[in-house]
Write an enzyme that holds these catalytic residues in place. Sequence first.
Site, PDB file in Angstrom:
ATOM      1  N   MET A   6       0.832  -1.192   0.000  1.00  0.00           N
ATOM      2  CA  MET A   6       0.000   0.000   0.000  1.00  0.00           C
ATOM      3  C   MET A   6       0.871   1.248   0.000  1.00  0.00           C
ATOM      4  O   MET A   6       2.088   1.167   0.065  1.00  0.00           O
ATOM      5  CB  MET A   6      -0.936  -0.008   1.209  1.00  0.00           C
ATOM      6  CG  MET A   6      -1.977  -1.111   1.192  1.00  0.00           C
ATOM      7  SD  MET A   6      -3.111  -0.983   2.580  1.00  0.00           S
ATOM      8  CE  MET A   6      -4.035  -2.489   2.360  1.00  0.00           C
ATOM      9  N   CYS A   7       0.236   2.392  -0.045  1.00  0.00           N
ATOM     10  CA  CYS A   7       0.930   3.683  -0.131  1.00  0.00           C
ATOM     11  C   CYS A   7       1.443   4.100   1.250  1.00  0.00           C
ATOM     12  O   CYS A   7       1.215   3.441   2.254  1.00  0.00           O
ATOM     13  CB  CYS A   7      -0.026   4.739  -0.665  1.00  0.00           C
ATOM     14  SG  CYS A   7      -0.884   4.256  -2.172  1.00  0.00           S
TER      15      CYS A   7
END
Length: 229
Positions: free
Chosen positions: A1-2
């Site tokens: 994920m970011c």
Amino acid sequence: MCQLLGLNSSVPAGLGPFFDVFAERGGRTDEHKDGWGIAFHSGKRCRLYTDHRAAIDSPLAARVRRGALRARNILAHIRKATQGRIAIENVHPFARQLWGRTWCFAHNGDLKEFAPAPGRFVPQGDTDSEAAFCLLLSRLAARFPDGEPAPDVLRDALADVAAGIAAHGTFNFILSNGETLFAHCSTHLHYRLDEGRAMIATQPVDSRDGWVPFAAGELKAFGSGTLHP
């Protein structure tokens, strides 16, 4: 994920070496190489810089790292795509106008079976993140048609809408209206207060003590470098 990195300060400030550490995670020390962006946000003025390339390969990121841009609120994001193409329109932060202000938003997470009906704000790209931002603002605009409410009322409304969106998956985000920086945690988010500055990060960007983890489901508001009660 970011990953997310935010700053709320009592006076215009920069990220300095913290952005260096963060940008290196964009493809060198970590895997977040699907784009990056940063917003410098003070009052009604917002300067937004985005690139679909990895931060370590981006000439724009290099210029930001060499520069001395300052703001009272800064939102930075490095992307590892889970939904949506690797394209400039899918790079965070996203920005929209509401109640005469620019609102900036960046998200870390993955929302499943999330397809909200079109509202006042419509996504330009194809990410769950921008769809969530548009839904947040659309719900706020509908709830407060006469204008921006008092800060504590706004925070409670944001927490209510965020809880509904978070039911679809992971919804860590930072959101700024130029004065206040709101931060919501589903899984991983930390903050630190230091001499008129509040730093918010997915993972701490230095080894100093003082980083405090959010609890799952918490939404906090920071203004003038302090945590609002």
